[in-house]
Design an enzyme around this catalytic site. Structure first.
Site, PDB file in Angstrom:
ATOM      1  N   SER A   1      -9.862  -0.550   7.424  1.00  0.00           N
ATOM      2  CA  SER A   1      -9.043  -0.777   6.066  1.00  0.00           C
ATOM      3  C   SER A   1      -8.678  -2.125   5.409  1.00  0.00           C
ATOM      4  CB  SER A   1      -8.357   0.152   6.165  1.00  0.00           C
ATOM      5  OG  SER A   1      -9.446   1.759   6.073  1.00  0.00           O
TER       6      SER A   1
ATOM      7  N   LYS B   1       0.817  -1.158  -0.339  1.00  0.00           N
ATOM      8  CA  LYS B   1      -0.044   0.059   0.096  1.00  0.00           C
ATOM      9  C   LYS B   1       1.092   1.474   0.197  1.00  0.00           C
ATOM     10  CE  LYS B   1      -3.929   1.812   2.469  1.00  0.00           C
ATOM     11  NZ  LYS B   1      -4.751   1.483   3.709  1.00  0.00           N
TER      12      LYS B   1
ATOM     13  N   SER C   1      -9.703   1.229   2.965  1.00  0.00           N
ATOM     14  CA  SER C   1      -9.212   1.904   2.081  1.00  0.00           C
ATOM     15  C   SER C   1      -8.080   1.470   0.938  1.00  0.00           C
ATOM     16  CB  SER C   1      -8.602   3.286   2.747  1.00  0.00           C
ATOM     17  OG  SER C   1      -7.588   2.481   3.875  1.00  0.00           O
TER      18      SER C   1
END
Lengths: 516, 491
Positions: free
Chosen positions: A178, A79, A154
């Site tokens: 997330s 990420k 997310s």
């Protein structure tokens, strides 16, 4: 079966025996990205040359008989919120679009140490704020099961990358769900470890007391493999727990004898999609069939979790994001434009005879801050900064921030009491399957409620995991959430593995444009 | 308008830079004077993803200080973020302590040896640890409107010590600062160098005016930019009458005007109003989630207390009680700093004559240090040598009148007493020889003899010079005594 369909654990064996090289595997993943990522948008940046170089180097070292790390040759997607000195760390924000950290985050450092192939950086909601990855400043990410739908967020890019088999493993971060929510919506395994289990050093902070890094994988075994590689005490993170990391991979296949499973009645209230409810209930039946004793445990304060979360997380965010002011690093709005604008405003006020107002226009420095933050942040980030700054303001602090902290303590206490009676808590991870892109962008409150089942684990700091437990009639994956007491990751993984071994939901995969 | 009596009420806020090798939350060097931005790292410049880790040493030093200031040390203390935007504050917040400081409720005793004010206890509201901000350098050279930022200082550990408004005059405020500085240097927690910013003082001051049997408080003014203790004293001496005049003009009382900040202009000798803070700033303090609270047990505090060593006040007491020094002398010695006091103690101990030791160190020795611009630790005369010199005087080997010469020689040449005596040809004069010498002089000066016999003892002094000519080592007092004794016995 294509090579990309294999689990990391299987791939590791193939790499170890020489049946497969890391170059072959990395190439297969890159081809997969090449073929599908234009549609999916999981990656913000893929550095094929660098990944292939790393893979080649590992292959060479393997051939030379050198000792290799536990993830040797396995592509891992990261990420874009964890600093890596070899690339940009943008947090999917214009603010950090060009930001290169001079250091590796501890997690990225551990991945490098473990000889992983860092295949690319995945999309996310800006600064990890959101539940659909639509808040990325750069691109949306689509759900591999249905490109009209969100992968969740997310960490949507990481979840989509693994679900689409573009990488066998990925790293995400989980502040209010997330990792678990996108894992659930993408039909893979995602885990949020105990707060402090994985170092936050080099993780660009959203809400420091809640942020935790964790693994995405297609199986629980793979999740254990990745978690083991990134866990451990870090003296550079004061909130890191000084406890040895258990060998999760060694124990994961041992079923938990006499497992006591907690079910929270509140989890099955209004708003839960019937298909999700029945899949979760079916999963509980599976556990019963495996000998688990199922018990109802109340978590009475869970219903305040979202409210408390949306005070605490934005409060911390408003502070953590104050540094993005255009002075020291990151984006700075065009100053000549801002100063010209300022001069024009003054002129206009003076021309209108409003000299006092003209004296009160921003100082150039203030205008620089204002214009930089106005242009550098997206709407959701600004919304949370405002929420947080408000909650911490004099006169509101007690009513919002302090009250939220009290709720947080009560939620933790609920869990402590529940875990006196049961080993794990089982339930849904989301109220429904993946929603349509754009469906909630204009309704932030509805978007916040998506976190209903996940925020409590962050508030309590406990580990939790999501794994596939069904597919809707429309062909969308359904996730099952398991929660465990602090530091009981081993139990959590073994409990999840019991279910996984008894079912085949984890073997279902998206067709990606093929026949559904 | 008639003049009303008023009292000046002063509270001080002192920021002390602790003498740690490294910063409060990272390992960057804290040394003063390096090239701008060469002592920085991702943590102190607040780069994304960086995290603070507390420097244990800084906490220990602040604990030491708080204990020395008689503060209560709570078991639990935490870190808070004080949030404001300024270019020299890279994170957008300062890590500080808000509602649960690491210490509170202490005091410092002050007194004045010249009795300018009665001894008193100044309360310490709290002392808390925080990180320093960076430095903004505003380049106002023609054609340039740039501001530059130096982050070397960012993250340096500061202890903020807040006093009660217990001081009633500039002299008391100055005494408080001197005593505080002395204490901090005695326990070795800070070098307290004001020029380098390791000790910074802000003063809060207002007046309590007595009028018609009531006490009227004037609005509180915070004075900044005072770069020496003398400046603090001057600023306060200026500020009190200024506030009185302002009150006479405006009649404004506490609460009727916002707290004003004024800067001290040392050249002009005035305080000037700075842009007043529009509203009281909202720093949106909240606990820093990146740092764990600090737990300090009572046992740890005891260990610190025991390891403090002797504090200035205790040493003064010991010198006046155990060494029979006047309070004034004790004060002079103690106020010179720990090394000087230790030097004195060594001389007093080795010579067995604390009073004489005091006279030597506060007299000739201090003068010598001043002339040579030296401090005691680099001074050429070790305590043992000075003690020898005192012993030589006390046992008569060195006439007290010649002791200054011997001292000077020992300082200049680094010689010991024996060498100094030899070089100055100082020998002990045998009593019989001295009697013979005086008898000869008396015989040669019949007028002096009769004067003495007539009770004019001062006439004996005329023989001293003659005696010294014959033998420079004679003790003038003894010559005088003998002259009187022998002349009287001739009657």
């Amino acid at each position: 079966m294509s090579i990309v369909d294999r689990s990391a654990t299987e791939l590791r064996k193939l790499l170890a025996t020489g049946e497969l090289t890391s170059i072959e595997l990395t190439r297969a993943c890159l081809e997969r990205i090449e073929r599908h990522d234009a549609t999916i948008g999981a990656f913000l940046r893929v550095d094929a040359a660098r990944a292939l170089d790393q893979a080649a180097a590992i292959d060479r070292r393997r051939q030379a008989g050198e000792p290799l790390g536990p993830l040797a040759g396995l592509p891992v997607a990261v990420k874009d919120v964890l600093c890596d000195r070899d690339t940009i760390t943008s947090c999917a924000s214009r603010m950090l679009a060009e930001f290169r950290s001079p250091y590796d985050s501890t997690v990225v450092g551990k991945l490098k140490q473990a000889d992983a192939v860092l295949i690319g950086r995945t999309n996310m909601d800006e600064f990890a704020m959101g539940g659909s990855t639509e808040n990325s400043a750069f691109q949306p990410t689509r759900n591999p099961w249905d490109p009209t739908r969100t992968p969740g967020g997310s960490s949507g890019g990481s979840a989509a990358a693994v679900a689409a088999r573009m990488a066998p493993l990925a790293i995400g971060t989980d502040t209010g769900g997330s990792i678990r929510q996108p894992a659930g919506l993408c039909g893979i395994v995602g885990m949020k470890p105990t707060y402090g289990r994985v170092s936050r050093f080099g993780l660009v902070a959203f809400a420091s007391s809640l942020d935790q890094v964790g693994p995405f994988a297609t199986t629980t075994e793979d999740a254990a493999l990745l978690l083991e590689a990134i866990s451990g005490h870090d003296p550079r993170d004061s909130t890191s727990i000084n406890q040895p990391t258990p060998r999760y991979t060694e124990s994961i296949n041992k079923p938990l004898a006499g497992l006591k499973l907690g079910v929270v009645p509140e989890h099955f209230g209004a708003g839960l999609d019937p298909e999700v409810a029945s899949s979760v209930r079916a999963a509980i039946e599976v556990y019963k069939s495996l000998g688990a004793e199922v018990k109802e445990v109340p978590l009475p304060h869970g219903k305040y979790g979202v409210a408390a979360y949306y005070v605490i997380a934005p409060s911390e965010a408003s502070s953590n994001l104050a540094r993005y002011d255009g002075v020291h690093f990151g984006f700075r709005a065009d100053q000549s434009a801002a100063l010209a604008e300022l001069a024009a405003e003054r002129q206009e006020l003076i021309a209108a005879g409003k000299t006092a107002a003209a004296d009160n226009v921003d100082a150039p420095l203030v205008r620089m801050y204002r214009s930089t933050r106005e242009a550098g942040f997206g709407a959701e980030v600004k919304r949370r900064i405002m929420l947080g700054a408000y909650a911490l303001s004099a006169g509101y602090y007690d009513a919002y921030y302090l009250k939220a902290l009290k709720v947080r303590r009560l939620i933790r206490r609920d869990f402590d009491e529940a875990f006196q009676q049961v080993d794990l808590i089982v339930g849904p991870v989301t109220a429904g399957p993946a929603f349509k892109l754009g469906e909630m962008v204009d309704d932030p409150l509805a978007m916040y409620l998506v976190d209903l089942y996940t925020v409590s684990a962050n508030l309590a700091g406990i580990p939790a995991l999501s794994l596939p437990c069904g597919v809707t009639k429309a062909g969308l994956p359904i996730g099952l959430q398991l929660q465990a007491p602090p530091l009981a990751e081993e139990r959590l993984l073994r409990g999840a593995r019991m279910y996984e071994a008894a079912t085949d939901w984890h073997t279902q995969r998206p067709s990606l444009g093929g026949a559904r | 308008m008639s003049e009303q009596p008023y009292t000046t009420v002063i509270g001080l806020e002192v920021h002390v830079q602790l003498s740690t090798e490294s910063k409060l939350f990272c390992r960057c060097n804290t040394k003063f004077g390096a090239e701008p931005n060469t002592q920085t790292c991702p943590v102190c410049i607040g780069m994304p993803g960086s995290l603070p880790v507390m420097n244990r040493r800084a906490y220990e030093l602040s604990l030491k200080t708080a204990v020395a200031l008689n503060c209560t040390i709570p078991e639990f203390t935490k870190w808070d973020r004080k949030q404001y935007y300024y270019p020299d504050l890279p994170k957008g917040y300062q890590i500080s302590q808000f509602d649960l400081p690491m210490s509170a409720d202490g005091y410092l005793e002050i007194s004045d040896p010249k009795d300018k004010f009665a001894p008193k206890r100044v309360g310490i509201i709290r002392a808390h640890l925080e990180e320093d901000a960076g430095k903004s350098v505003h380049d106002e050279a023609a054609g340039k409107a740039d501001s530059e930022i130096d982050l070397n200082r960012t993250g340096t550990p500061l202890l903020e010590i807040v006093s009660q408004p217990d001081m009633r005059s500039a002299a008391e405020a100055k005494a408080f600062l001197q005593e505080l500085k002395l204490l901090l240097t005695y326990i070795d927690v800070s070098d307290c160098n004001m020029q380098e910013g390791s000790l910074r003082v802000d003063a809060n001051v207002n007046l309590h005016i007595e009028k018609d049997g009531k006490v009227i408080a004037t609005p509180i003014v915070e004075i900044k930019n005072m770069n020496s203790f003398r400046a603090v004293e001057r600023a306060l001496e200026y500020e009190a009458p200024r506030q009185y005049r302002e009150w006479q003009e405006t009649g404004r009382q506490l609460g009727e005007a916002p707290k004003q900040t004024r800067g001290w202009d040392d050249v002009a000798g005035v305080t000037r109003g700075q842009r007043s803070k529009e509203e009281s700033s909202d720093y949106r303090y909240f606990p820093d989630p990146d740092l764990a609270p600090v737990i300090t047990s009572a046992a740890e505090v005891d260990v610190v207390r025991e390891s403090l060593g002797e504090l200035p006040a205790d040493l003064r007491r010991r010198l006046s009680e155990g060494y029979s020094l006047s309070l004034y002398d004790a004060d002079v010695i103690v106020n010179q700093g720990r090394e000087f006091a230790d030097y004195y103690l060594a001389v007093a101990g080795a010579s067995g004559n604390p009073k004489s030791a005091c006279n030597w160190v506060t007299g000739p020795l201090q003068r010598e240090l001043k002339e040579r611009e030296q401090t005691i630790d680099s001074f050429g005369l070790p305590a043992q040598r000075l003690a020898e010199l005192i012993r030589a005087v006390d046992d008569g080997r060195l006439p007290s009148t010649r002791a200054p010469e011997a001292f000077q020689l020992m300082v200049d040449k680094g010689s010991d007493v024996a060498a100094a005596l030899a070089e100055l040809k100082i020998e002990r004069v045998d009593e019989t020889a001295l009697v013979t010498l005086v008898q000869e002089l008396l015989a040669a000066n019949p007028k002096t003899v009769s004067d003495i016999q007539n009770g004019k003892f001062q006439a004996a002094a005329s023989l001293i010079g003659q005696a010294k000519k014959k033998n420079p080592n004679v003790d003038p007092n003894r010559v005088r005594e003998l002259a009187i004794e022998l002349a009287t016995s001739l009657q």
